[in-house]
Design a protein around this motif. Structure first.
Motif, mmCIF file in Angstrom:
data_model
loop_
_atom_site.group_PDB
_atom_site.id
_atom_site.type_symbol
_atom_site.label_atom_id
_atom_site.label_comp_id
_atom_site.label_asym_id
_atom_site.label_seq_id
_atom_site.Cartn_x
_atom_site.Cartn_y
_atom_site.Cartn_z
ATOM 1 N N ALA A 1 33.893 37.748 36.070
ATOM 2 C CA ALA A 1 35.205 37.183 36.533
ATOM 3 C C ALA A 1 36.360 37.857 36.289
ATOM 4 O O ALA A 1 37.218 38.362 37.136
ATOM 5 C CB ALA A 1 35.051 35.703 36.585
ATOM 6 N N LYS B 1 39.030 39.993 38.552
ATOM 7 C CA LYS B 1 40.541 39.932 38.531
ATOM 8 C C LYS B 1 41.276 41.088 38.008
ATOM 9 O O LYS B 1 42.554 41.431 38.840
ATOM 10 C CB LYS B 1 40.896 38.780 37.708
ATOM 11 N N ASP C 1 44.341 42.873 40.011
ATOM 12 C CA ASP C 1 45.589 43.003 39.410
ATOM 13 C C ASP C 1 45.982 44.525 39.292
ATOM 14 O O ASP C 1 47.324 44.609 39.335
ATOM 15 C CB ASP C 1 45.438 42.459 38.084
ATOM 16 N N ARG D 1 45.642 38.791 46.975
ATOM 17 C CA ARG D 1 45.403 37.519 45.977
ATOM 18 C C ARG D 1 44.524 36.668 46.460
ATOM 19 O O ARG D 1 43.425 36.057 45.754
ATOM 20 C CB ARG D 1 46.726 36.936 45.699
ATOM 21 N N ILE D 2 44.228 36.447 47.958
ATOM 22 C CA ILE D 2 43.382 35.575 48.301
ATOM 23 C C ILE D 2 41.983 35.974 48.144
ATOM 24 O O ILE D 2 41.066 35.372 47.611
ATOM 25 C CB ILE D 2 43.655 35.148 49.822
ATOM 26 N N ARG E 1 40.992 38.104 45.994
ATOM 27 C CA ARG E 1 40.584 38.095 44.626
ATOM 28 C C ARG E 1 40.091 36.869 44.346
ATOM 29 O O ARG E 1 39.011 36.653 43.527
ATOM 30 C CB ARG E 1 41.878 38.496 43.627
ATOM 31 N N ASP E 2 40.852 35.991 44.593
ATOM 32 C CA ASP E 2 40.493 34.639 44.016
ATOM 33 C C ASP E 2 38.865 34.001 44.687
ATOM 34 O O ASP E 2 38.255 33.463 44.096
ATOM 35 C CB ASP E 2 41.326 33.479 44.340
ATOM 36 N N GLU E 3 38.840 34.371 46.084
ATOM 37 C CA GLU E 3 37.644 33.878 46.724
ATOM 38 C C GLU E 3 36.417 34.774 46.243
ATOM 39 O O GLU E 3 35.236 34.224 46.057
ATOM 40 C CB GLU E 3 37.785 34.363 48.382
ATOM 41 N N THR F 1 36.274 36.039 43.159
ATOM 42 C CA THR F 1 35.933 35.510 41.695
ATOM 43 C C THR F 1 34.984 34.450 41.952
ATOM 44 O O THR F 1 33.988 34.187 41.003
ATOM 45 C CB THR F 1 37.121 35.486 41.140
ATOM 46 N N GLU F 2 35.581 33.601 42.771
ATOM 47 C CA GLU F 2 34.753 32.101 42.922
ATOM 48 C C GLU F 2 33.232 32.311 43.198
ATOM 49 O O GLU F 2 32.366 31.853 42.841
ATOM 50 C CB GLU F 2 35.591 31.251 43.574
ATOM 51 N N LYS G 1 31.440 33.863 40.433
ATOM 52 C CA LYS G 1 31.363 32.783 39.501
ATOM 53 C C LYS G 1 30.304 31.888 39.511
ATOM 54 O O LYS G 1 29.555 31.423 38.841
ATOM 55 C CB LYS G 1 32.448 32.092 38.914
#
Length: 709
Positions: free
Chosen positions: A92, A96, A100, A162-163, A165-167, A169-170, A173
């Motif tokens: 994860a 990120k 970044d 950013r969206i 990245r977060d999606e 990553t989740e 994970k």
């Protein structure tokens, strides 16, 4: 036998002689018992038919089979896997970091630049981004992006990045939150590939790039732990109990083919003719060494004459070896019966013989030693190392015989004692049968009952049968023999009573004195008593010449010369000794008759002759001797003189008796009559005190009854 013992004592000091005798005894015992520890051995070859059903003689580990079982248990252990949450966190963090870096590089492009300028420097920024991404730790596999993929990422707006990245990553994970093993990685990669492609939130331009990142992020999260796996294997091996071939276990049945496994088991059990073990032989050697060491310490520290110790030692080891021979004879038929044949052994034979011929202390030791030896001899080979039930049976029976033998007075009582031993034997066998919790038929129960009785009766019968031979061979005067000699029905005692009643009465009185005195100083009171009964047997040859047998006032010595009277009186000691020898009486009794006057002076006739002939030689009026050689004879010599003197006293009282006893004792001491025995002055004082006490009881003052009117 006495001459033989004297020669031995001349050539060897007692400790050396003791060691030699016990060494010979140990060698003989080892030879007798060797066959009992060797066990059965068979001359067998591979793949032949077994001629018998063979049971293991001992418990032994089958190392080959044990190792096979352990390897099988180890192979059944599955690898130990361990889930790592750090892997999911690291993946994860990697995703990120990628985004970044993209945002960082993208910002440097947008700040203060026109669109044309941005495009101009896009090339440089792609290279910069590639350099940053290459710095990421990706487990050495590397994550490769094309220029078009990096450009597509840089062209996305910041919010979309950013969206995404977060999606992403989740999503990664979530997939990595479950344990993933190596063989499931491809399946999970395909799954996340599908999910990324079907996710509408992800821009179409970078969807392929996101798939690459997602697939790269999926890796195994549950890895094998070699240390834990090895530990589990070792535990599995340790949990496997060693495979043992048990004592009594059937290794091969009669007629069965001896394959390699059976042959190996026979070899491990030491039952092949060419694979015998020396351990049991060494064990027997140590046992016998320990037994002989006990005997050595016992006889080495025994406080008595060395000649007596040697004699008793030879008697003890002879009876001990005889017991082992009897046990070996019984053991020859033990395999022919299903019952415990050792229960027929005469448990009390050795203890009773030793008790009667030596002493009770050594009889106890012999009982224990015999029990231990029996445990080895009667052991069943595949049942125990030592047959404890037989050992305890012999120990209990032997000790009970010593208890029942206390105070025994006649040989006939030995058979009565046997009944008590039979009761103890039966009680112990009852304990044995109940403790085994087995079911026994009436035939077996009858056998065990008969065995307990036969063992006891054999003990008594063999004791009675063997005792006279040992007494004769070693010249032993046992308490049984002494008690028999003390019977008034003995021909010689009848002769004394009938022909010399005065002498008989005198002998009984002397016996009472001597017995009490011997007991006071630890001498043999029974020997002294019986010896007193016979010590004046020589007086039966000329009874009327001795004052106690003279009726009325007639004394034949009044008309005889002193020399003649001297010869008659002195002759009674040697006459008595010869009469006793003619009747095959024990040497100790003969010695008492010959020595009880020692070389003392016949004072009355000496002084009578001296009145006529002042030149008379004193030695001519002395007994020929020898002087007393033992304490018992010395005590009898004093008691003989004291009893005669006190009996002749007028109105004896305690003071007169005390002075007379002391005077007689001191006279014999000063005359050198005790020079050849080990009687001490302290013991002599005890003897005087006992004589005074006994004589005061005999000659106490009587009430004078009034004369009838």
């Amino acid at each position: 036998m006495d001459a033989f013992l004297k020669k031995l004592m001349q050539y060897f000091r007692f400790p050396v002689l003791l060691a030699v005798i016990l060494t010979v005894t140990g060698i003989l015992q080892f030879s007798l018992m060797l066959g009992n520890v060797r066990g059965e051995h068979f001359d067998l070859k591979l793949f032949q038919l077994s001629p018998d059903t063979i049971r293991s003689m001992k418990t032994v580990e089958d190392t080959v089979k044990t190792e096979e079982d352990r390897e099988q248990a180890a192979s059944a252990v599955k690898p130990v896997y361990q889930y790592s949450e750090e892997i999911a966190k690291n993946r994860a963090s990697m995703i990120k970091s990628i985004f970044d870096y993209v945002l960082e590089v993208k910002t440097s492009i947008e700040e203060g630049k026109t669109k044309k300028e941005k495009e101009a420097v896009m090339q440089d920024r792609v290279a910069e981004l590639r350099e940053k991404l290459n710095a990421l730790k990706t487990d050495g596999q590397g994550l490769r992006f094309t220029d078009q993929e990096l450009t597509a990422l840089l062209e996305q707006d910041n919010d979309s990045l950013r969206i995404t990245r977060d999606e992403l990553t989740e999503l990664v994970k979530k997939q990595l939150s479950e344990p993933i093993r190596t063989d499931h990685v491809a399946e999970i990669k395909a799954k996340i590939d599908k999910e990324i492609r079907e996710k509408p939130e992800f821009p179409e331009e970078i969807r392929a790039t996101l798939v690459s990142i997602g697939r790269f992020s999926i890796t195994e999260t549950e890895k094998e732990n070699p240390d834990l796996t090895k530990e589990q294997i070792e535990q599995a091996k340790a949990s496997v109990d060693p495979t043992r071939i048990l004592q009594g276990q059937i290794i091969v049945q009669e007629g069965q083919v001896i394959d390699r496994d059976v042959f190996r088991e026979l070899e491990l059990a030491g039952m092949l003719a060419d694979h015998t073990s020396s351990k049991p032989i060494l064990g027997l050697f140590l046992l016998i060494t320990l037994q002989m060491a006990f005997f050595f310490a016992l006889f080495r520290n025994w406080k008595t004459e060395e000649k007596t110790k040697v004699r008793d030692l030879i008697i003890t080891v002879t009876i001990y070896l005889l017991s082992i021979v009897v046990m070996e004879l019984l053991s020859l038929i033990k395999n022919e019966f299903e019952v415990m044949i050792g229960f027929l052994y005469p448990v009390a034979m050795a203890p009773m013989l030793i008790r009667l011929l030596v002493n009770e202390r050594i009889a106890i030791i012999i009982t224990i030693m015999t029990g231990v030896a029996a445990g080895v001899i009667f052991q069943e080979g595949y049942a125990t190392v030592i047959q404890m039930e037989v050992s305890l049976y012999i120990i209990f029976g032997g000790l009970s015989s010593l208890f029942f033998n206390k105070g025994i007075e006649k040989r006939s009582r030995i058979l009565q004692t046997s009944m008590g031993i039979a009761l103890v034997n039966a009680t112990f066998i009852g304990f044995y049968l109940l403790l085994t919790q087995s079911t026994y038929g009436m035939t077996e129960l009858a056998y065990y009952l008969v065995a307990s009785i036969v063992s006891a009766l054999l003990s008594g019968a063999l004791t009675l049968g063997i005792l006279p031979f040992i007494e004769s061979a070693f010249g032993i005067l046992s308490s049984f023999r002494l008690i028999e000699l003390s019977s008034p029905n003995h021909p010689l005692l009848k002769k004394i009573l009938v022909e010399t009643p005065g002498t008989y009465h005198h002998s009984v009185m002397v016996a009472n004195l001597a017995d009490a005195a011997c007991e006071a100083i630890g001498a043999d009171g029974l020997l002294a008593r019986v010896g007193c009964y016979y010590h004046d047997i020589g007086k039966t040859k000329r009874p009327g010449f001795f004052v106690e047998n003279q009726i009325g006032a007639i004394n034949p010595h009044d008309s005889l010369p002193a020399e003649t009277s001297r010869d008659i009186i002195i002759a009674h000691a040697e006459d008595g000794a010869k009469m006793l020898e003619a009747h095959k009486m024990p040497k100790e009794i003969i010695d008492i008759a010959r020595q009880h006057h020692g070389t003392s002076l016949l004072k009355f006739f000496y002084y009578k002759e001296k009145e006529k002939n002042p030149a008379v030689i004193e030695s001519n009026y002395r007994y020929p001797g020898p002087k007393p050689q033992t304490k018992e004879v010395a005590i009898i010599s004093v008691a003989d003189s004291v009893e005669a003197a006190v009996r002749s006293m007028k109105e004896p009282n305690a003071e007169k008796i005390q002075k007379l006893v002391h005077a007689i004792a001191q006279d014999k001491l000063q005359d050198g009559q005790f020079d050849e025995c080990d009687l001490s002055v302290r013991e002599l004082k005890k003897i005087e005190a006992v004589f005074c006490e006994t004589l005061n009881g005999i000659f106490h003052s009587r009430i004078e009854y009034p004369k009838p009117k």
